[in-house]
Design an enzyme around this catalytic site. Structure first.
Site, PDB file in Angstrom:
ATOM      1  N   ALA A  85      89.097 128.216 -47.348  1.00 40.75           N
ATOM      2  CA  ALA A  85      88.231 128.176 -46.172  1.00 40.75           C
ATOM      3  C   ALA A  85      88.857 129.499 -45.411  1.00 40.75           C
ATOM      4  CB  ALA A  85      88.256 127.004 -44.923  1.00 40.75           C
ATOM      5  N   ASP A  86      88.314 129.894 -44.252  1.00 39.07           N
ATOM      6  CA  ASP A  86      88.806 130.991 -43.378  1.00 39.07           C
ATOM      7  C   ASP A  86      88.177 130.989 -42.143  1.00 39.07           C
ATOM      8  OD1 ASP A  86      90.775 133.415 -43.611  1.00 39.07           O
ATOM      9  OD2 ASP A  86      89.070 134.349 -42.452  1.00 39.07           O
ATOM     10  N   THR A  87      88.775 131.473 -41.142  1.00 41.92           N
ATOM     11  CA  THR A  87      88.333 131.435 -39.623  1.00 41.92           C
ATOM     12  C   THR A  87      88.784 132.719 -39.039  1.00 41.92           C
ATOM     13  OG1 THR A  87      88.611 129.131 -39.725  1.00 41.92           O
ATOM     14  CG2 THR A  87      88.235 129.999 -37.554  1.00 41.92           C
ATOM     15  N   SER A 122      84.324 129.829 -42.468  1.00 40.42           N
ATOM     16  CA  SER A 122      83.696 129.381 -43.649  1.00 40.42           C
ATOM     17  C   SER A 122      84.403 128.575 -44.505  1.00 40.42           C
ATOM     18  CB  SER A 122      83.804 130.605 -44.666  1.00 40.42           C
ATOM     19  OG  SER A 122      85.158 131.095 -45.211  1.00 40.42           O
TER      20      SER A 122
END
Length: 215
Positions: A85-87, A122
């Protein structure tokens, strides 16, 4: 056999984030942790949605390069799902990742005071047995009351906001009282959308299960 006709499966969380670990635990999942050693600054996109998706994909590739993938392909092997994931935070059209120093973190927080920050996150779920990857992203708008300088100073002194996207740690007890409205879910702001995780786990498994076992 697990629910929905799926076989049982294992989960690898491709993140060292404490918040993401807590979210998966709250969801009732058991998992192991592997982290990706990538230089996120080398991956640049103009649109935040494309950036967070690209970063989640890069993390998955980096982790898989360290695994013996043939072990997951064995006929009798239990499916293993890798979650990455990434933010990022978007403020007035500018993408914000982790602050580079205390002064940048301080400016980030001052900007949010009495204003709006948009969090774009994501999630990517990769089935290591089938090679199938399913990903998605979501956006959450966070509106703030005025945040006192003393609160910002305390957050900076504590230092934890230096390690999160945009210096924004919504669940922190110092910042939460100054959150006016969250248009979306707090788990997404914390770094892992529960709804996306559930949806993508289902999608990554369903294509490998015969239809008659999904009834």
């Amino acid at each position: 056999m697990s629910e929905n006709g799926f076989p049982s499966y294992k989960i690898i969380l491709g993140s060292s984030s404490k918040a993401r670990r807590e979210i998966l635990t709250e969801m009732g999942y058991e998992y192991t942790i592997l982290t990706a050693d990538i230089d996120e600054k080398n991956i640049r996109m103009e649109k935040p949605e494309k950036l967070v998706v690209a970063l989640a994909e890069a993390k998955a590739v980096a982790i898989m390069s360290r695994l013996q993938l043939s072990d997951f392909l064995e006929k009798d092997a239990e499916p293993t799902l890798l979650i990455t994931a990434d933010t990022v935070v978007v403020y007035e059209g500018a993408i914000r990742e982790k602050p580079t120093d205390k002064e940048e973190a301080r400016q980030f927080l001052k900007d949010y005071s009495g204003g709006l920050a948009t969090v774009v996150g994501s999630v990517l779920v990769t089935n290591l047995k089938t090679g199938i990857s399913k990903g998605g992203y979501d956006r959450v708008e966070v509106y703030f009351h005025d945040i006192p300088d003393e609160v910002i100073d305390n957050l900076i002194e504590e230092g934890i906001v230096l390690h999160v996207a945009g210096g924004l740690m919504l669940e922190h007890p110092l910042i939460w009282p100054f959150v006016e409205t969250v248009m979306g879910t707090t788990d997404s702001v914390m770094g892992l959308s529960k709804a996306l995780v559930k949806q993508l786990i289902f999608q990554s498994l369903v294509s490998s299960v015969p239809a008659d076992r999904l009834r």
